[in-house]
Motif scaffolding. Structure first.
Motif, PDB file in Angstrom:
ATOM      1  N   ARG A 151       0.844  -1.197   0.000  1.00  0.00           N
ATOM      2  CA  ARG A 151       0.000   0.000   0.000  1.00  0.00           C
ATOM      3  C   ARG A 151       0.880   1.249   0.000  1.00  0.00           C
ATOM      4  NH1 ARG A 151      -5.222   0.238   1.550  1.00  0.00           N
ATOM      5  NH2 ARG A 151      -5.070  -1.706   2.737  1.00  0.00           N
ATOM      6  N   ALA A 152       0.539   2.183  -0.860  1.00  0.00           N
ATOM      7  CA  ALA A 152       1.314   3.413  -0.976  1.00  0.00           C
ATOM      8  C   ALA A 152       0.902   4.432   0.081  1.00  0.00           C
ATOM      9  CB  ALA A 152       1.161   4.011  -2.366  1.00  0.00           C
ATOM     10  N   VAL A 153       1.885   5.159   0.585  1.00  0.00           N
ATOM     11  CA  VAL A 153       1.665   6.210   1.571  1.00  0.00           C
ATOM     12  C   VAL A 153       2.442   7.448   1.130  1.00  0.00           C
ATOM     13  CG1 VAL A 153       2.036   6.931   3.973  1.00  0.00           C
ATOM     14  CG2 VAL A 153       1.348   4.577   3.469  1.00  0.00           C
ATOM     15  N   VAL A 154       1.832   8.610   1.281  1.00  0.00           N
ATOM     16  CA  VAL A 154       2.499   9.875   1.000  1.00  0.00           C
ATOM     17  C   VAL A 154       2.573  10.672   2.308  1.00  0.00           C
ATOM     18  CG1 VAL A 154       2.302  12.117  -0.119  1.00  0.00           C
ATOM     19  CG2 VAL A 154       1.903  10.041  -1.431  1.00  0.00           C
ATOM     20  N   ILE A 155       3.778  10.975   2.755  1.00  0.00           N
ATOM     21  CA  ILE A 155       3.944  11.867   3.902  1.00  0.00           C
ATOM     22  C   ILE A 155       4.037  13.269   3.326  1.00  0.00           C
ATOM     23  CG2 ILE A 155       5.348  12.433   5.913  1.00  0.00           C
ATOM     24  CD1 ILE A 155       6.252   9.571   6.026  1.00  0.00           C
ATOM     25  N   ALA A 156       2.898  13.935   3.321  1.00  0.00           N
ATOM     26  CA  ALA A 156       2.787  15.203   2.601  1.00  0.00           C
ATOM     27  C   ALA A 156       3.395  16.379   3.353  1.00  0.00           C
ATOM     28  CB  ALA A 156       1.311  15.480   2.287  1.00  0.00           C
ATOM     29  N   ASP A 157       3.731  16.180   4.626  1.00  0.00           N
ATOM     30  CA  ASP A 157       4.372  17.240   5.406  1.00  0.00           C
ATOM     31  C   ASP A 157       5.849  16.911   5.557  1.00  0.00           C
ATOM     32  OD1 ASP A 157       5.289  19.090   7.219  1.00  0.00           O
ATOM     33  OD2 ASP A 157       3.623  18.838   8.626  1.00  0.00           O
ATOM     34  N   PRO A 158       6.751  17.710   4.984  1.00  0.00           N
ATOM     35  CA  PRO A 158       8.187  17.420   5.089  1.00  0.00           C
ATOM     36  C   PRO A 158       8.655  17.268   6.530  1.00  0.00           C
ATOM     37  CG  PRO A 158       7.804  19.153   3.473  1.00  0.00           C
ATOM     38  CD  PRO A 158       6.487  18.913   4.169  1.00  0.00           C
ATOM     39  N   ALA A 159       8.018  17.964   7.457  1.00  0.00           N
ATOM     40  CA  ALA A 159       8.452  17.902   8.853  1.00  0.00           C
ATOM     41  C   ALA A 159       8.166  16.541   9.488  1.00  0.00           C
ATOM     42  CB  ALA A 159       7.759  19.014   9.649  1.00  0.00           C
ATOM     43  N   LEU A 160       7.249  15.799   8.895  1.00  0.00           N
ATOM     44  CA  LEU A 160       6.880  14.492   9.454  1.00  0.00           C
ATOM     45  C   LEU A 160       7.702  13.339   8.888  1.00  0.00           C
ATOM     46  CD1 LEU A 160       2.978  14.806   9.400  1.00  0.00           C
ATOM     47  CD2 LEU A 160       4.471  14.939  11.403  1.00  0.00           C
ATOM     48  N   ARG A 161       8.478  13.595   7.853  1.00  0.00           N
ATOM     49  CA  ARG A 161       9.133  12.475   7.155  1.00  0.00           C
ATOM     50  C   ARG A 161      10.222  11.817   7.995  1.00  0.00           C
ATOM     51  NH1 ARG A 161       9.160  16.014   1.662  1.00  0.00           N
ATOM     52  NH2 ARG A 161       6.898  15.934   1.396  1.00  0.00           N
ATOM     53  N   GLN A 162      11.010  12.591   8.670  1.00  0.00           N
ATOM     54  CA  GLN A 162      12.016  12.052   9.591  1.00  0.00           C
ATOM     55  C   GLN A 162      12.836  10.931   8.938  1.00  0.00           C
ATOM     56  OE1 GLN A 162       9.890  10.922  13.139  1.00  0.00           O
ATOM     57  NE2 GLN A 162       9.235  13.012  13.574  1.00  0.00           N
ATOM     58  N   GLY A 163      13.354  11.232   7.784  1.00  0.00           N
ATOM     59  CA  GLY A 163      14.201  10.260   7.100  1.00  0.00           C
ATOM     60  C   GLY A 163      13.468   9.320   6.176  1.00  0.00           C
ATOM     61  N   LEU A 164      12.151   9.295   6.213  1.00  0.00           N
ATOM     62  CA  LEU A 164      11.374   8.451   5.309  1.00  0.00           C
ATOM     63  C   LEU A 164      11.218   9.147   3.962  1.00  0.00           C
ATOM     64  CD1 LEU A 164       8.508   7.253   7.687  1.00  0.00           C
ATOM     65  CD2 LEU A 164      10.376   5.852   6.791  1.00  0.00           C
ATOM     66  N   PRO A 165      11.035   8.382   2.892  1.00  0.00           N
ATOM     67  CA  PRO A 165      10.766   9.022   1.596  1.00  0.00           C
ATOM     68  C   PRO A 165       9.385   9.680   1.605  1.00  0.00           C
ATOM     69  CG  PRO A 165      10.535   6.641   1.434  1.00  0.00           C
ATOM     70  CD  PRO A 165      11.103   6.919   2.794  1.00  0.00           C
ATOM     71  N   ARG A 166       9.193  10.612   0.684  1.00  0.00           N
ATOM     72  CA  ARG A 166       7.890  11.276   0.608  1.00  0.00           C
ATOM     73  C   ARG A 166       6.785  10.289   0.272  1.00  0.00           C
ATOM     74  NH1 ARG A 166       4.173  13.744  -2.751  1.00  0.00           N
ATOM     75  NH2 ARG A 166       3.320  15.675  -1.876  1.00  0.00           N
ATOM     76  N   ILE A 167       7.056   9.379  -0.661  1.00  0.00           N
ATOM     77  CA  ILE A 167       6.088   8.354  -1.029  1.00  0.00           C
ATOM     78  C   ILE A 167       6.781   7.000  -0.980  1.00  0.00           C
ATOM     79  CG2 ILE A 167       6.539   8.718  -3.502  1.00  0.00           C
ATOM     80  CD1 ILE A 167       3.580   7.888  -3.979  1.00  0.00           C
ATOM     81  N   PHE A 168       6.116   6.026  -0.384  1.00  0.00           N
ATOM     82  CA  PHE A 168       6.661   4.668  -0.281  1.00  0.00           C
ATOM     83  C   PHE A 168       5.499   3.689  -0.178  1.00  0.00           C
ATOM     84  CE2 PHE A 168       6.263   6.412   3.957  1.00  0.00           C
ATOM     85  CZ  PHE A 168       5.709   5.381   4.697  1.00  0.00           C
ATOM     86  N   ALA A 169       5.795   2.413  -0.290  1.00  0.00           N
ATOM     87  CA  ALA A 169       4.766   1.377  -0.200  1.00  0.00           C
ATOM     88  C   ALA A 169       5.280   0.235   0.657  1.00  0.00           C
ATOM     89  CB  ALA A 169       4.378   0.866  -1.584  1.00  0.00           C
ATOM     90  N   ALA A 170       4.387  -0.348   1.427  1.00  0.00           N
ATOM     91  CA  ALA A 170       4.753  -1.464   2.306  1.00  0.00           C
ATOM     92  C   ALA A 170       3.494  -2.270   2.606  1.00  0.00           C
ATOM     93  CB  ALA A 170       5.374  -0.934   3.597  1.00  0.00           C
ATOM     94  N   PRO A 171       3.641  -3.515   3.097  1.00  0.00           N
ATOM     95  CA  PRO A 171       2.468  -4.314   3.495  1.00  0.00           C
ATOM     96  C   PRO A 171       1.743  -3.674   4.666  1.00  0.00           C
ATOM     97  CG  PRO A 171       4.451  -5.687   3.301  1.00  0.00           C
ATOM     98  CD  PRO A 171       4.907  -4.270   3.268  1.00  0.00           C
ATOM     99  N   ASP A 172       0.470  -3.951   4.783  1.00  0.00           N
ATOM    100  CA  ASP A 172      -0.333  -3.371   5.862  1.00  0.00           C
ATOM    101  C   ASP A 172       0.226  -3.695   7.246  1.00  0.00           C
ATOM    102  OD1 ASP A 172      -2.009  -2.188   4.072  1.00  0.00           O
ATOM    103  OD2 ASP A 172      -3.707  -3.533   4.407  1.00  0.00           O
ATOM    104  N   ARG A 173       0.732  -4.914   7.419  1.00  0.00           N
ATOM    105  CA  ARG A 173       1.231  -5.297   8.754  1.00  0.00           C
ATOM    106  C   ARG A 173       2.410  -4.420   9.175  1.00  0.00           C
ATOM    107  NH1 ARG A 173       5.748  -8.312   7.829  1.00  0.00           N
ATOM    108  NH2 ARG A 173       5.966  -9.194   5.732  1.00  0.00           N
ATOM    109  N   GLU A 174       3.183  -3.927   8.201  1.00  0.00           N
ATOM    110  CA  GLU A 174       4.294  -3.034   8.525  1.00  0.00           C
ATOM    111  C   GLU A 174       3.818  -1.594   8.663  1.00  0.00           C
ATOM    112  OE1 GLU A 174       7.576  -3.500   5.874  1.00  0.00           O
ATOM    113  OE2 GLU A 174       7.625  -5.685   6.053  1.00  0.00           O
ATOM    114  N   LEU A 175       2.891  -1.200   7.797  1.00  0.00           N
ATOM    115  CA  LEU A 175       2.377   0.169   7.876  1.00  0.00           C
ATOM    116  C   LEU A 175       1.675   0.422   9.210  1.00  0.00           C
ATOM    117  CD1 LEU A 175       0.915   0.730   4.285  1.00  0.00           C
ATOM    118  CD2 LEU A 175       3.065   1.599   5.227  1.00  0.00           C
ATOM    119  N   ALA A 176       0.998  -0.596   9.719  1.00  0.00           N
ATOM    120  CA  ALA A 176       0.246  -0.418  10.965  1.00  0.00           C
ATOM    121  C   ALA A 176       1.151  -0.080  12.139  1.00  0.00           C
ATOM    122  CB  ALA A 176      -0.551  -1.686  11.266  1.00  0.00           C
ATOM    123  N   THR A 177       2.431  -0.436  12.070  1.00  0.00           N
ATOM    124  CA  THR A 177       3.350  -0.209  13.195  1.00  0.00           C
ATOM    125  C   THR A 177       4.136   1.094  13.070  1.00  0.00           C
ATOM    126  OG1 THR A 177       5.164  -1.412  12.120  1.00  0.00           O
ATOM    127  CG2 THR A 177       3.612  -2.706  13.439  1.00  0.00           C
TER     128      THR A 177
END
Length: 372
Positions: free
Chosen positions: A207-233
């Motif tokens: 599932r794709a996720v967009v962290i649309a606020d640069p201040a929230l990314r904290q080293g994560l890419p702006r857009i990424f995808a991962a399984p739900d079990r990982e996204l939930a954590t």
């Protein structure tokens, strides 16, 4: 001269035999009693023979050269003398009826297939399984039957492999083949003790996720995808969560302060409602297509997690009506979970047979609402 007599030719018997085979082939294959097929060929009178001599002679000759078991009778007529005429044909046994129908190759092939399937297991219930799955393996090509047999044997030996479909080490069997024939495979292997999921590991949806606020990314890419079990954590603490139905719309979303957007993925959208960081957000918004499916997903999402809709109200329908397209799909929505304005929007779309896809709406209008 009158009408010619009704006389059955060998082709008529072949057609009758073929109909008989089509009705009874499966039951014969599994041991049902085979009734003899007897057909009367006609009984022309002396007057009919005299009036249609050529027709009758052709009929007699056709049966003289026929390989079928023909019963002949002699007629003695005052003007025509002694004549020997075909009276009836009796075809005894499945092999003979199948041969008369011209279906011997099909019959032999099914007998061989049945025997090979029967040999897979010696449990008392197994013959019933082979019988009940006839509709799945009867119509397969020879190559597909060989693949089916190979898959059943492999799964029988490896009922809990944990492999992905693409990893199955079976020649000629790929994801597409197993997808097309999965019902046939499952119907045979489950009675052999293989799980319904064939002991295979399903590929996880990313599932794709967009962290649309640069201040929230904290080293994560702006857009990424991962399984739900990982996204939930994920440790995300966004003020606003936006669930977006269309992937391209998600990708086109510009930066918005304190906002994280998540790809809904149709019916899979409801799973997002259980992510802790979604449930803990101060504002959750669902933005889907303005059609019956979009409102159905909105209702089911809201039943799991309180949320607002975005651009799914009566005002949006009227404002962007010129971008809608004809749409006549049916379905139902639990409107108890919709607001009055959402219900009105749905009524307008259904009454007028329209659909307004979310990607048609200018992004500027979306961002303006997200900033409120």
């Amino acid at each position: 001269m009158g009408e010619p007599p009704k006389l059955l030719m060998p082709s008529d018997v072949t057609a009758r035999a073929r109909r008989t085979v089509d009705r009874n082939l499966k039951s014969w294959l599994f041991g049902a009693t085979v009734d003899d097929l007897t057909m009367r060929l006609g009984s022309p009178s002396e007057a009919a023979v005299a009036a249609h001599r050529g027709v009758v002679e052709n009929w007699v000759h056709a049966w003289q050269v026929s390989p079928l078991d023909v019963r002949w009778e002699e007629r003695r007529w005052p003007s025509l003398g002694r004549q020997r005429l075909p009276v009836a044909v009796t075809i005894a046994g499945a092999d003979a009826i199948v041969s008369a129908a011209g279906e011997t190759r099909r019959w032999r092939s099914l007998q061989q297939r049945c025997a090979r399937l029967q040999a897979l297991d010696d449990a008392p219930h197994w013959p019933e399984v082979v019988d009940s799955t006839f509709r799945y393996w009867n119509g397969l090509t020879d190559d597909d039957f060989e693949r089916l047999l190979a898959v059943v044997r492999w799964l029988q030996q490896h009922p809990h492999s944990g492999l992905l479909i693409r990893q199955l080490p079976i020649p000629g069997v790929d994801t597409k083949w197993l997808g097309a024939h999965r019902t046939a495979v499952t119907s045979l292997v489950v009675p052999l003790g293989v799980p319904e999921d064939l002991g295979l590991r399903e590929r996880e949806l990313l599932r794709a996720v967009v962290i649309a606020d640069p201040a929230l990314r904290q080293g994560l890419p702006r857009i990424f995808a991962a399984p739900d079990r990982e996204l939930a954590t994920l440790a995300i603490a966004a003020h606003q969560i936006l669930v977006v139905e269309n992937l391209q719309t998600l990708e086109a979303l510009p930066d918005v302060p304190d906002t994280v957007a998540v790809f809904g993925w149709g019916d899979n959208s409801v799973a997002v409602a259980d992510f802790p960081w979604v449930r803990n957000a101060r504002r959750v918004r669902y933005w889907g297509d303005l059609d019956i499916d979009g409102f159905d997903i909105l209702a089911r999402f809201r039943a799991r997690c309180p949320c607002e809709s975005l651009l799914m109200d009566e005002a949006s329908v009227h404002r962007w009506r010129g971008l809608a397209v004809p749409y006549g799909a049916g379905g139902s929505v639990d409107v108890a979970w919709l607001t009055e304005s959402e219900r009105t929007a749905l009524d307008v779309l259904q009454r007028e047979g329209l659909r307004l896809e979310q990607e048609r709406i200018p992004m500027d209008a979306v961002v303006d609402l997200l900033m409120v």
